[in-house]
Design a protein around this motif. Structure first.
Motif, PDB file in Angstrom:
ATOM      1  N   ALA A 102       0.825  -1.202   0.000  1.00 28.59           N
ATOM      2  CA  ALA A 102       0.000   0.000   0.000  1.00 28.59           C
ATOM      3  C   ALA A 102       0.864   1.259   0.000  1.00 28.59           C
ATOM      4  CB  ALA A 102      -0.928   0.001   1.210  1.00 28.59           C
ATOM      5  N   THR A 103       1.935   1.238   0.772  1.00 27.86           N
ATOM      6  CA  THR A 103       2.846   2.387   0.821  1.00 27.86           C
ATOM      7  C   THR A 103       3.524   2.594  -0.529  1.00 27.86           C
ATOM      8  OG1 THR A 103       3.271   1.934   3.162  1.00 27.86           O
ATOM      9  CG2 THR A 103       4.803   3.394   2.034  1.00 27.86           C
ATOM     10  N   THR A 104       3.877   1.505  -1.172  1.00 32.59           N
ATOM     11  CA  THR A 104       4.498   1.588  -2.495  1.00 32.59           C
ATOM     12  C   THR A 104       3.520   2.158  -3.516  1.00 32.59           C
ATOM     13  OG1 THR A 104       5.941  -0.301  -2.011  1.00 32.59           O
ATOM     14  CG2 THR A 104       5.629   0.273  -4.330  1.00 32.59           C
ATOM     15  N   GLU A 105       2.239   1.784  -3.405  1.00 31.16           N
ATOM     16  CA  GLU A 105       1.224   2.324  -4.310  1.00 31.16           C
ATOM     17  C   GLU A 105       1.142   3.845  -4.184  1.00 31.16           C
ATOM     18  OE1 GLU A 105      -0.571   0.984  -6.645  1.00 31.16           O
ATOM     19  OE2 GLU A 105      -0.071  -1.125  -6.335  1.00 31.16           O
ATOM     20  N   VAL A 106       1.180   4.339  -2.946  1.00 32.87           N
ATOM     21  CA  VAL A 106       1.128   5.785  -2.737  1.00 32.87           C
ATOM     22  C   VAL A 106       2.388   6.452  -3.299  1.00 32.87           C
ATOM     23  CG1 VAL A 106       1.067   7.629  -1.028  1.00 32.87           C
ATOM     24  CG2 VAL A 106      -0.346   5.594  -0.702  1.00 32.87           C
ATOM     25  N   ALA A 107       3.529   5.825  -3.079  1.00 33.99           N
ATOM     26  CA  ALA A 107       4.785   6.366  -3.611  1.00 33.99           C
ATOM     27  C   ALA A 107       4.733   6.409  -5.140  1.00 33.99           C
ATOM     28  CB  ALA A 107       5.963   5.525  -3.139  1.00 33.99           C
ATOM     29  N   ASP A 108       4.163   5.382  -5.744  1.00 36.41           N
ATOM     30  CA  ASP A 108       4.018   5.366  -7.204  1.00 36.41           C
ATOM     31  C   ASP A 108       3.110   6.503  -7.665  1.00 36.41           C
ATOM     32  OD1 ASP A 108       5.635   3.138  -7.410  1.00 36.41           O
ATOM     33  OD2 ASP A 108       3.984   1.706  -7.559  1.00 36.41           O
ATOM     34  N   ALA A 170       2.579  12.318   5.246  1.00 37.13           N
ATOM     35  CA  ALA A 170       2.702  13.435   4.314  1.00 37.13           C
ATOM     36  C   ALA A 170       4.039  14.142   4.495  1.00 37.13           C
ATOM     37  CB  ALA A 170       1.543  14.414   4.517  1.00 37.13           C
ATOM     38  N   GLY A 171       4.493  14.228   5.745  1.00 33.41           N
ATOM     39  CA  GLY A 171       5.799  14.830   6.009  1.00 33.41           C
ATOM     40  C   GLY A 171       6.928  14.011   5.412  1.00 33.41           C
ATOM     41  N   ALA A 172       6.792  12.698   5.447  1.00 38.57           N
ATOM     42  CA  ALA A 172       7.801  11.828   4.839  1.00 38.57           C
ATOM     43  C   ALA A 172       7.852  12.045   3.328  1.00 38.57           C
ATOM     44  CB  ALA A 172       7.486  10.366   5.157  1.00 38.57           C
ATOM     45  N   ILE A 173       6.685  12.222   2.727  1.00 34.76           N
ATOM     46  CA  ILE A 173       6.632  12.488   1.283  1.00 34.76           C
ATOM     47  C   ILE A 173       7.279  13.836   0.974  1.00 34.76           C
ATOM     48  CG2 ILE A 173       5.059  13.017  -0.626  1.00 34.76           C
ATOM     49  CD1 ILE A 173       3.161  10.899   0.518  1.00 34.76           C
ATOM     50  N   ARG A 174       7.012  14.827   1.824  1.00 37.40           N
ATOM     51  CA  ARG A 174       7.646  16.138   1.633  1.00 37.40           C
ATOM     52  C   ARG A 174       9.171  16.020   1.704  1.00 37.40           C
ATOM     53  NH1 ARG A 174       6.343  21.667   2.576  1.00 37.40           N
ATOM     54  NH2 ARG A 174       4.257  21.167   3.350  1.00 37.40           N
ATOM     55  N   ASP A 179      14.408  16.507  -1.048  1.00 39.99           N
ATOM     56  CA  ASP A 179      15.803  16.065  -0.999  1.00 39.99           C
ATOM     57  C   ASP A 179      16.091  15.084  -2.140  1.00 39.99           C
ATOM     58  OD1 ASP A 179      18.319  15.135  -0.429  1.00 39.99           O
ATOM     59  OD2 ASP A 179      17.935  14.775   1.698  1.00 39.99           O
ATOM     60  N   PRO A 180      16.827  15.509  -3.152  1.00 36.45           N
ATOM     61  CA  PRO A 180      17.130  14.645  -4.293  1.00 36.45           C
ATOM     62  C   PRO A 180      17.872  13.362  -3.917  1.00 36.45           C
ATOM     63  CG  PRO A 180      17.669  16.932  -4.786  1.00 36.45           C
ATOM     64  CD  PRO A 180      17.394  16.860  -3.325  1.00 36.45           C
ATOM     65  N   SER A 181      18.523  13.374  -2.759  1.00 34.08           N
ATOM     66  CA  SER A 181      19.281  12.179  -2.360  1.00 34.08           C
ATOM     67  C   SER A 181      18.365  11.086  -1.794  1.00 34.08           C
ATOM     68  CB  SER A 181      20.342  12.547  -1.322  1.00 34.08           C
ATOM     69  OG  SER A 181      19.745  12.908  -0.085  1.00 34.08           O
ATOM     70  N   VAL A 182      17.129  11.444  -1.449  1.00 30.78           N
ATOM     71  CA  VAL A 182      16.174  10.475  -0.911  1.00 30.78           C
ATOM     72  C   VAL A 182      15.465   9.788  -2.068  1.00 30.78           C
ATOM     73  CG1 VAL A 182      14.108  10.145   0.509  1.00 30.78           C
ATOM     74  CG2 VAL A 182      15.828  11.834   1.187  1.00 30.78           C
ATOM     75  N   THR A 183      15.465   8.473  -2.063  1.00 25.92           N
ATOM     76  CA  THR A 183      14.839   7.708  -3.143  1.00 25.92           C
ATOM     77  C   THR A 183      13.432   7.257  -2.744  1.00 25.92           C
ATOM     78  OG1 THR A 183      15.625   5.554  -2.371  1.00 25.92           O
ATOM     79  CG2 THR A 183      17.116   6.845  -3.782  1.00 25.92           C
ATOM     80  N   LYS A 184      12.709   6.757  -3.725  1.00 26.39           N
ATOM     81  CA  LYS A 184      11.380   6.221  -3.437  1.00 26.39           C
ATOM     82  C   LYS A 184      11.477   5.035  -2.496  1.00 26.39           C
ATOM     83  CE  LYS A 184       9.035   4.030  -6.673  1.00 26.39           C
ATOM     84  NZ  LYS A 184       8.178   3.773  -7.856  1.00 26.39           N
ATOM     85  N   ASP A 185      12.488   4.203  -2.679  1.00 22.80           N
ATOM     86  CA  ASP A 185      12.679   3.069  -1.766  1.00 22.80           C
ATOM     87  C   ASP A 185      12.949   3.550  -0.343  1.00 22.80           C
ATOM     88  OD1 ASP A 185      12.259   1.199  -3.739  1.00 22.80           O
ATOM     89  OD2 ASP A 185      14.393   0.934  -4.197  1.00 22.80           O
ATOM     90  N   ASP A 186      13.696   4.660  -0.222  1.00 25.75           N
ATOM     91  CA  ASP A 186      13.946   5.231   1.104  1.00 25.75           C
ATOM     92  C   ASP A 186      12.629   5.616   1.765  1.00 25.75           C
ATOM     93  OD1 ASP A 186      16.713   5.007   0.890  1.00 25.75           O
ATOM     94  OD2 ASP A 186      16.955   7.031   0.050  1.00 25.75           O
ATOM     95  N   LEU A 187      11.750   6.238   0.980  1.00 23.86           N
ATOM     96  CA  LEU A 187      10.450   6.643   1.511  1.00 23.86           C
ATOM     97  C   LEU A 187       9.660   5.435   1.999  1.00 23.86           C
ATOM     98  CD1 LEU A 187       8.055   8.671   1.888  1.00 23.86           C
ATOM     99  CD2 LEU A 187       7.388   8.056  -0.445  1.00 23.86           C
TER     100      LEU A 187
END
Length: 212
Positions: A102-108, A170-174, A179-187
């Motif tokens: 579910a978290t991956t779906e939101v990240a996508d 939402a803060g994690a998404i922000r 931060d360009p160094s943060v990846t989707k997998d990191d999120l």
């Protein structure tokens, strides 16, 4: 009378494809424009022109460009939630596996609308987009808590719990977008790791393994 009803149904069928095309044109137009600049800077006139319709047509359906944009974003998020429900109904997934999916779906989803969200977060005038994202997560959290039994769920005000969860995610998404160094997998990894234990525990088991 029956003939008139049949003719009315036939007319509705003829109109429906046009309504659908107009809706799709508006949705594509707002996404295209909001990817170029903050939605607060988009006028109804240019939105209608981009969609190939009149301003009156816009006012018949929506209130503001922001309302239309939020509608598009919510619809895309809901598609991911429906997929989650299908997985839940099928069975065979642990609670933690469902959480990660579910978290991956939101990240996508955020990745699909990356330019839109970046403008919304960078421009103070576009706080409505971020607020809508928080509201969506809060509603989702409330629905999750209301659905079934969750061992370990604290006996506390659920509205407050939902807001806590929503603002955190939402803060994690922000943080990811800023931060360009943060990846989707990191999120995804950080969000799953930070989820409360009761969120990632099966209702009928204490097993929190990642097995699907």
């Amino acid at each position: 009378m029956q003939r008139e009803r049949r003719e009315g149904r036939t007319l509705n069928h003829r109109i429906d494809p046009r309504i659908t095309r107009t809706t799709q044109a508006f949705e594509q137009a707002i996404v295209d424009l909001a990817a170029q600049r903050p939605v607060s800077q988009i006028t109804i006139a240019e939105l209608a022109d981009r969609a190939g319709v009149t301003r009156a047509t816009f006012y018949n359906r929506y209130s503001t460009p922001l309302d239309l944009l939020i509608q598009v974003l919510y619809a895309d998020l809901e598609r991911g939630h429906r997929l989650e429900e299908e997985r839940r109904a099928q069975g065979g997934y642990s609670a933690r596996a469902l959480l990660r999916l579910a978290t991956t779906e939101v990240a996508d989803h955020v990745e699909r609308f990356m330019a839109v969200y970046r403008h919304a977060i960078e421009d103070p005038a576009d706080s409505g987009v971020y607020a809508a994202l928080v509201r969506h997560f809060s509603d989702y959290a409330l629905g999750f808590m209301a659905r079934g039994h969750h061992p370990g769920l604290p006996d506390a005000n659920r509205e407050v719990i939902a807001q806590f969860m929503a603002h955190g995610f939402a803060g994690a998404i922000r943080a990811w977008l800023n931060d360009p160094s943060v990846t989707k997998d990191d999120l995804v990894d950080a969000s799953v790791a930070s989820a409360p234990a009761w969120w990632a525990v099966d209702a009928d088991s204490t097993d929190t393994s990642d097995r699907p």
